[in-house]
Design a protein around this motif. Structure first.
Motif, short mmCIF file in Angstrom:
data_model
loop_
_atom_site.label_atom_id
_atom_site.label_comp_id
_atom_site.label_asym_id
_atom_site.label_seq_id
_atom_site.Cartn_x
_atom_site.Cartn_y
_atom_site.Cartn_z
N UNK A 72 132.73 72.74 -57.34
CA UNK A 72 133.38 71.84 -57.04
C UNK A 72 135.00 72.47 -55.83
N UNK A 73 134.33 71.83 -54.50
CA UNK A 73 135.32 72.04 -53.92
C UNK A 73 136.34 71.16 -53.29
N UNK A 74 137.66 71.47 -52.91
CA UNK A 74 138.36 70.95 -53.17
C UNK A 74 138.75 70.44 -51.27
N UNK A 75 140.19 70.27 -50.38
CA UNK A 75 140.52 71.08 -48.96
C UNK A 75 141.42 71.50 -49.84
N UNK A 76 141.66 72.89 -48.78
CA UNK A 76 142.66 74.01 -49.30
C UNK A 76 143.50 74.22 -49.07
N UNK A 77 144.07 73.14 -48.25
CA UNK A 77 145.61 72.65 -47.35
C UNK A 77 146.07 71.74 -48.24
N UNK A 78 146.02 71.48 -49.43
CA UNK A 78 146.57 70.58 -51.00
C UNK A 78 146.78 70.97 -51.71
N UNK A 90 142.72 78.04 -68.53
CA UNK A 90 141.72 78.28 -69.15
C UNK A 90 140.46 77.52 -69.79
N UNK A 91 140.62 76.32 -69.38
CA UNK A 91 139.43 75.30 -68.73
C UNK A 91 138.57 75.61 -67.28
N UNK A 92 138.83 76.08 -66.43
CA UNK A 92 137.57 76.34 -65.44
C UNK A 92 138.04 78.22 -65.25
N UNK A 93 136.89 78.59 -64.86
CA UNK A 93 136.84 79.39 -63.24
C UNK A 93 137.56 78.86 -61.79
N UNK A 94 138.33 79.60 -61.19
CA UNK A 94 138.91 78.99 -59.93
C UNK A 94 138.15 80.07 -59.05
N UNK A 95 138.09 80.24 -57.83
CA UNK A 95 137.98 80.32 -56.31
C UNK A 95 139.01 80.23 -55.70
N UNK A 96 139.95 81.60 -55.42
CA UNK A 96 141.31 80.92 -54.72
C UNK A 96 142.03 79.35 -54.77
N UNK A 97 142.23 78.91 -53.35
CA UNK A 97 142.68 77.61 -53.87
C UNK A 97 141.87 76.24 -52.91
N UNK A 98 140.91 76.99 -53.18
CA UNK A 98 139.80 75.81 -52.93
C UNK A 98 138.36 75.18 -54.05
#
Length: 134
Positions: A72-78, A90-98
Protein backbone atom coordinates in the motif's frame (compact mmCIF):
# COMPACT_ATOMS: atom_id res chain seq x y z
CA UNK A 1 -14.66 -1.02 -10.51
CA UNK A 2 -12.58 0.78 -13.10
CA UNK A 3 -12.01 -1.71 -16.00
CA UNK A 4 -8.25 -1.02 -16.04
CA UNK A 5 -8.01 -1.87 -12.36
CA UNK A 6 -10.18 -4.93 -12.83
CA UNK A 7 -7.76 -6.15 -15.53
CA UNK A 8 -4.78 -5.36 -13.33
CA UNK A 9 -6.18 -7.31 -10.38
CA UNK A 10 -7.16 -10.20 -12.68
CA UNK A 11 -3.53 -10.49 -13.82
CA UNK A 12 -2.40 -11.25 -10.25
CA UNK A 13 -2.37 -14.66 -8.56
CA UNK A 14 -5.60 -15.52 -6.73
CA UNK A 15 -4.34 -14.72 -3.21
CA UNK A 16 -2.87 -11.38 -4.28
CA UNK A 17 -6.03 -10.47 -6.21
CA UNK A 18 -8.16 -11.22 -3.16
CA UNK A 19 -5.96 -9.13 -0.86
CA UNK A 20 -5.95 -6.20 -3.32
CA UNK A 21 -9.74 -6.40 -3.57
CA UNK A 22 -10.06 -6.43 0.23
CA UNK A 23 -7.89 -3.30 0.56
CA UNK A 24 -9.85 -1.59 -2.25
CA UNK A 25 -13.13 -2.40 -0.49
CA UNK A 26 -11.73 -1.05 2.78
CA UNK A 27 -10.72 2.25 1.12
CA UNK A 28 -14.19 2.67 -0.38
CA UNK A 29 -15.90 1.73 2.90
CA UNK A 30 -13.84 4.22 4.91
CA UNK A 31 -14.66 7.03 2.47
CA UNK A 32 -18.36 6.19 2.67
CA UNK A 33 -18.43 5.78 6.48
CA UNK A 34 -16.76 9.14 7.02
CA UNK A 35 -18.66 10.89 4.21
CA UNK A 36 -15.40 12.00 2.58
CA UNK A 37 -16.84 12.22 -0.93
CA UNK A 38 -16.25 10.30 -4.11
CA UNK A 39 -13.09 8.31 -4.59
CA UNK A 40 -11.35 8.65 -7.94
CA UNK A 41 -10.15 5.18 -8.96
CA UNK A 42 -7.51 5.10 -11.70
CA UNK A 43 -4.45 3.20 -12.82
CA UNK A 44 -1.24 5.19 -12.22
CA UNK A 45 2.23 3.83 -12.91
CA UNK A 46 0.55 0.48 -13.49
CA UNK A 47 -0.89 0.46 -9.96
CA UNK A 48 -4.43 0.89 -8.66
CA UNK A 49 -4.71 4.45 -7.35
CA UNK A 50 -7.36 5.96 -5.09
CA UNK A 51 -7.66 9.66 -4.42
CA UNK A 52 -10.17 11.96 -2.84
CA UNK A 53 -10.40 15.72 -2.46
CA UNK A 54 -8.65 16.68 0.77
CA UNK A 55 -6.69 13.45 0.96
CA UNK A 56 -3.38 12.05 -0.19
CA UNK A 57 -3.40 9.42 -2.95
CA UNK A 58 -3.17 5.75 -2.04
CA UNK A 59 -1.88 3.15 -4.48
CA UNK A 60 -1.99 -0.62 -4.07
CA UNK A 61 -0.14 -3.31 -5.99
CA UNK A 62 1.36 -6.79 -6.01
CA UNK A 63 4.81 -7.36 -7.53
CA UNK A 64 6.00 -10.71 -8.91
CA UNK A 65 9.50 -10.09 -7.53
CA UNK A 66 8.05 -10.18 -3.99
CA UNK A 67 5.08 -12.51 -4.41
CA UNK A 68 4.16 -13.08 -0.74
CA UNK A 69 2.82 -9.56 -0.07
CA UNK A 70 1.04 -6.58 -1.51
CA UNK A 71 2.10 -3.00 -0.95
CA UNK A 72 0.00 0.00 0.00
CA UNK A 73 1.82 3.07 -1.31
CA UNK A 74 1.52 6.59 0.07
CA UNK A 75 2.95 9.84 -1.28
CA UNK A 76 6.60 9.84 -0.18
CA UNK A 77 6.66 13.59 0.57
CA UNK A 78 3.93 13.32 3.20
CA UNK A 79 4.41 12.36 6.85
CA UNK A 80 2.08 9.38 6.49
CA UNK A 81 4.52 6.44 6.53
CA UNK A 82 6.74 8.11 9.14
CA UNK A 83 3.67 8.47 11.35
CA UNK A 84 2.64 4.85 10.77
CA UNK A 85 6.14 3.72 11.73
CA UNK A 86 5.90 5.75 14.92
CA UNK A 87 2.50 4.54 16.09
CA UNK A 88 2.45 1.07 14.46
CA UNK A 89 6.11 0.10 14.67
CA UNK A 90 5.59 -3.68 14.83
CA UNK A 91 2.26 -4.13 13.06
CA UNK A 92 3.61 -3.70 9.51
CA UNK A 93 6.62 -4.10 7.35
CA UNK A 94 7.63 -0.86 5.66
CA UNK A 95 9.34 0.08 2.44
CA UNK A 96 11.16 3.34 3.03
CA UNK A 97 8.87 6.32 3.43
CA UNK A 98 6.45 5.19 0.74
CA UNK A 99 4.82 1.84 1.48
CA UNK A 100 3.28 -0.47 4.02
CA UNK A 101 3.86 -4.16 3.27
CA UNK A 102 0.87 -6.45 3.80
CA UNK A 103 1.55 -10.22 3.59
CA UNK A 104 -1.05 -12.10 1.54
CA UNK A 105 -2.13 -14.15 4.57
CA UNK A 106 -2.78 -11.08 6.75
CA UNK A 107 -6.35 -10.46 7.84
CA UNK A 108 -6.53 -6.74 7.11
CA UNK A 109 -9.28 -6.35 9.70
CA UNK A 110 -6.82 -7.50 12.39
CA UNK A 111 -4.14 -4.89 11.68
CA UNK A 112 -4.51 -1.10 11.96
CA UNK A 113 -4.64 -0.63 8.18
CA UNK A 114 -8.09 0.97 8.44
CA UNK A 115 -6.64 3.78 10.58
CA UNK A 116 -3.71 4.30 8.22
CA UNK A 117 -6.02 4.56 5.22
CA UNK A 118 -8.27 7.01 7.05
CA UNK A 119 -5.29 9.25 7.87
CA UNK A 120 -4.32 9.25 4.18
CA UNK A 121 -7.87 9.99 3.02
CA UNK A 122 -8.08 12.95 5.44
CA UNK A 123 -4.44 14.03 5.12
CA UNK A 124 -4.93 17.67 4.10
CA UNK A 125 -6.87 18.45 7.27
CA UNK A 126 -4.47 16.51 9.50
CA UNK A 127 -1.01 17.28 8.13
CA UNK A 128 -0.41 20.16 10.55
CA UNK A 129 -1.17 18.04 13.66
CA UNK A 130 1.47 16.12 15.65
CA UNK A 131 1.35 12.48 14.53
CA UNK A 132 -1.47 13.57 12.20
CA UNK A 133 -3.77 13.74 15.20
CA UNK A 134 -3.52 9.99 15.77
Amino acid sequence: MNPDIQSKFASCPKEAKQQLERVRALILAIAAEHKLGDIEETLKWGEASYSIKGGSPIRIDWKAKEPSAIRVFFHCQTRLVATFKEIYRDEFGYEGNRAVVIPLDTDIEQVPLRHCLLLALKYQSLKHLPLLGA
